[in-house]
Design a protein around this motif. Structure first.
Motif, PDB file in Angstrom:
ATOM      1  N   VAL A   8       0.864  -1.169   0.000  1.00 17.90           N
ATOM      2  CA  VAL A   8       0.000   0.000   0.000  1.00 17.90           C
ATOM      3  C   VAL A   8       0.903   1.222   0.000  1.00 17.90           C
ATOM      4  O   VAL A   8       1.854   1.292   0.776  1.00 17.90           O
ATOM      5  N   CYS A   9       0.630   2.167  -0.871  1.00 17.18           N
ATOM      6  CA  CYS A   9       1.361   3.436  -0.882  1.00 17.18           C
ATOM      7  C   CYS A   9       0.549   4.438  -0.073  1.00 17.18           C
ATOM      8  O   CYS A   9      -0.594   4.734  -0.414  1.00 17.18           O
ATOM      9  N   VAL A  10       1.150   4.924   0.987  1.00 16.94           N
ATOM     10  CA  VAL A  10       0.504   5.924   1.823  1.00 16.94           C
ATOM     11  C   VAL A  10       1.135   7.263   1.471  1.00 16.94           C
ATOM     12  O   VAL A  10       2.357   7.423   1.544  1.00 16.94           O
ATOM     13  N   PHE A  11       0.310   8.220   1.084  1.00 19.71           N
ATOM     14  CA  PHE A  11       0.785   9.543   0.708  1.00 19.71           C
ATOM     15  C   PHE A  11       0.520  10.503   1.855  1.00 19.71           C
ATOM     16  O   PHE A  11      -0.575  10.518   2.422  1.00 19.71           O
ATOM     17  N   THR A  12       1.535  11.274   2.206  1.00 15.75           N
ATOM     18  CA  THR A  12       1.407  12.270   3.258  1.00 15.75           C
ATOM     19  C   THR A  12       1.888  13.614   2.733  1.00 15.75           C
ATOM     20  O   THR A  12       2.664  13.677   1.777  1.00 15.75           O
ATOM     21  N   THR A  13       1.427  14.670   3.362  1.00 11.85           N
ATOM     22  CA  THR A  13       1.879  16.021   3.048  1.00 11.85           C
ATOM     23  C   THR A  13       2.396  16.640   4.335  1.00 11.85           C
ATOM     24  O   THR A  13       1.670  16.690   5.336  1.00 11.85           O
ATOM     25  N   CYS A  14       3.631  17.102   4.300  1.00 13.23           N
ATOM     26  CA  CYS A  14       4.221  17.706   5.486  1.00 13.23           C
ATOM     27  C   CYS A  14       3.438  18.972   5.845  1.00 13.23           C
ATOM     28  O   CYS A  14       3.252  19.852   4.992  1.00 13.23           O
ATOM     29  N   PHE A  16       4.350  21.406   7.521  1.00 17.96           N
ATOM     30  CA  PHE A  16       5.219  22.572   7.668  1.00 17.96           C
ATOM     31  C   PHE A  16       5.721  23.124   6.349  1.00 17.96           C
ATOM     32  O   PHE A  16       5.728  24.325   6.140  1.00 17.96           O
ATOM     33  N   CYS A  17       6.149  22.241   5.445  1.00 20.64           N
ATOM     34  CA  CYS A  17       6.705  22.718   4.176  1.00 20.64           C
ATOM     35  C   CYS A  17       5.827  22.373   2.978  1.00 20.64           C
ATOM     36  O   CYS A  17       6.062  22.866   1.875  1.00 20.64           O
ATOM     37  N   GLY A  18       4.836  21.516   3.173  1.00 18.64           N
ATOM     38  CA  GLY A  18       3.936  21.144   2.094  1.00 18.64           C
ATOM     39  C   GLY A  18       4.475  20.062   1.172  1.00 18.64           C
ATOM     40  O   GLY A  18       3.812  19.707   0.195  1.00 18.64           O
ATOM     41  N   ARG A  19       5.645  19.534   1.479  1.00 17.05           N
ATOM     42  CA  ARG A  19       6.246  18.489   0.644  1.00 17.05           C
ATOM     43  C   ARG A  19       5.408  17.217   0.728  1.00 17.05           C
ATOM     44  O   ARG A  19       4.992  16.801   1.801  1.00 17.05           O
ATOM     45  N   GLU A  20       5.168  16.603  -0.429  1.00 15.01           N
ATOM     46  CA  GLU A  20       4.433  15.348  -0.466  1.00 15.01           C
ATOM     47  C   GLU A  20       5.409  14.191  -0.380  1.00 15.01           C
ATOM     48  O   GLU A  20       6.492  14.233  -0.965  1.00 15.01           O
ATOM     49  N   SER A  56       2.618  11.757  11.741  1.00 20.23           N
ATOM     50  CA  SER A  56       2.359  13.200  11.788  1.00 20.23           C
ATOM     51  C   SER A  56       2.368  13.887  10.431  1.00 20.23           C
ATOM     52  O   SER A  56       1.931  15.027  10.325  1.00 20.23           O
ATOM     53  N   GLY A  57       2.924  13.206   9.427  1.00 19.74           N
ATOM     54  CA  GLY A  57       3.076  13.824   8.121  1.00 19.74           C
ATOM     55  C   GLY A  57       4.369  14.613   7.996  1.00 19.74           C
ATOM     56  O   GLY A  57       4.762  15.010   6.909  1.00 19.74           O
ATOM     57  N   CYS A  58       5.028  14.864   9.107  1.00 18.26           N
ATOM     58  CA  CYS A  58       6.236  15.689   9.118  1.00 18.26           C
ATOM     59  C   CYS A  58       7.379  15.002   8.365  1.00 18.26           C
ATOM     60  O   CYS A  58       7.718  13.858   8.654  1.00 18.26           O
ATOM     61  N   CYS A  59       7.966  15.709   7.406  1.00 17.72           N
ATOM     62  CA  CYS A  59       9.067  15.151   6.631  1.00 17.72           C
ATOM     63  C   CYS A  59      10.369  15.217   7.438  1.00 17.72           C
ATOM     64  O   CYS A  59      10.479  16.002   8.390  1.00 17.72           O
ATOM     65  N   PRO A  60      11.352  14.400   7.088  1.00 14.61           N
ATOM     66  CA  PRO A  60      12.610  14.377   7.848  1.00 14.61           C
ATOM     67  C   PRO A  60      13.307  15.738   7.919  1.00 14.61           C
ATOM     68  O   PRO A  60      13.871  16.097   8.956  1.00 14.61           O
ATOM     69  N   ARG A  61      13.266  16.496   6.859  1.00 13.37           N
ATOM     70  CA  ARG A  61      13.932  17.803   6.849  1.00 13.37           C
ATOM     71  C   ARG A  61      13.313  18.743   7.886  1.00 13.37           C
ATOM     72  O   ARG A  61      14.018  19.384   8.663  1.00 13.37           O
ATOM     73  N   CYS A  62      11.994  18.805   7.915  1.00 20.27           N
ATOM     74  CA  CYS A  62      11.330  19.680   8.884  1.00 20.27           C
ATOM     75  C   CYS A  62      11.496  19.153  10.304  1.00 20.27           C
ATOM     76  O   CYS A  62      11.654  19.932  11.245  1.00 20.27           O
ATOM     77  N   TRP A  63      11.460  17.837  10.468  1.00 20.50           N
ATOM     78  CA  TRP A  63      11.668  17.238  11.793  1.00 20.50           C
ATOM     79  C   TRP A  63      13.032  17.655  12.336  1.00 20.50           C
ATOM     80  O   TRP A  63      13.154  18.064  13.488  1.00 20.50           O
ATOM     81  N   ASP A  64      14.051  17.562  11.484  1.00 22.13           N
ATOM     82  CA  ASP A  64      15.402  17.944  11.907  1.00 22.13           C
ATOM     83  C   ASP A  64      15.481  19.426  12.259  1.00 22.13           C
ATOM     84  O   ASP A  64      16.147  19.804  13.224  1.00 22.13           O
ATOM     85  N   LYS A  65      14.789  20.269  11.504  1.00 23.40           N
ATOM     86  CA  LYS A  65      14.794  21.711  11.797  1.00 23.40           C
ATOM     87  C   LYS A  65      14.130  22.001  13.141  1.00 23.40           C
ATOM     88  O   LYS A  65      14.591  22.844  13.900  1.00 23.40           O
ATOM     89  N   MET A  66      13.054  21.284  13.437  1.00 23.37           N
ATOM     90  CA  MET A  66      12.319  21.542  14.677  1.00 23.37           C
ATOM     91  C   MET A  66      13.045  21.002  15.903  1.00 23.37           C
ATOM     92  O   MET A  66      12.989  21.604  16.971  1.00 23.37           O
ATOM     93  N   PHE A  67      13.704  19.857  15.756  1.00 25.76           N
ATOM     94  CA  PHE A  67      14.271  19.189  16.916  1.00 25.76           C
ATOM     95  C   PHE A  67      15.784  19.086  16.884  1.00 25.76           C
ATOM     96  O   PHE A  67      16.366  18.292  17.602  1.00 25.76           O
ATOM     97  N   TRP A  68      16.423  19.911  16.082  1.00 23.12           N
ATOM     98  CA  TRP A  68      17.889  19.886  15.997  1.00 23.12           C
ATOM     99  C   TRP A  68      18.469  20.334  17.326  1.00 23.12           C
ATOM    100  O   TRP A  68      17.972  21.239  17.992  1.00 23.12           O
ATOM    101  N   SER A  69      19.522  19.666  17.713  1.00 23.13           N
ATOM    102  CA  SER A  69      20.207  20.006  18.951  1.00 23.13           C
ATOM    103  C   SER A  69      21.702  19.964  18.702  1.00 23.13           C
ATOM    104  O   SER A  69      22.208  19.051  18.049  1.00 23.13           O
TER     105      SER A  69
END
Length: 72
Positions: A8-14, A16-20, A56-69
């Protein structure tokens, strides 16, 4: 012996950035998840990033921006 599972292909939209994004999972695993199974239990073969996109739909790039340490 090779077992073919329906995918099954599950499509999500971030949100934060709108990336599919697209994540492929086993059909029965998807149904288990929809019925309350935790993502890490239903999809142990997915990366943490792929599971997060399903949750959550959150893409890896946005996740890293939000939780970067800088501790890492």
């Amino acid at each position: 012996m090779k077992i073919n599972y329906k995918e099954v292909c599950v499509f999500t939209t971030c949100p934060f950035c709108g990336r599919e994004n697209e994540v492929e999972v086993n059909h029965m695993d998807y149904l288990d998840w929809q019925n309350g199974e935790l993502a890490q239990d239903a999809f142990p073969y997915l990366s943490a990033n792929e599971r997060e996109m399903l949750i959550s739909g959150c893409c890896p790039r946005c996740w890293d921006k939000m939780f970067w340490s800088d501790e890492e």
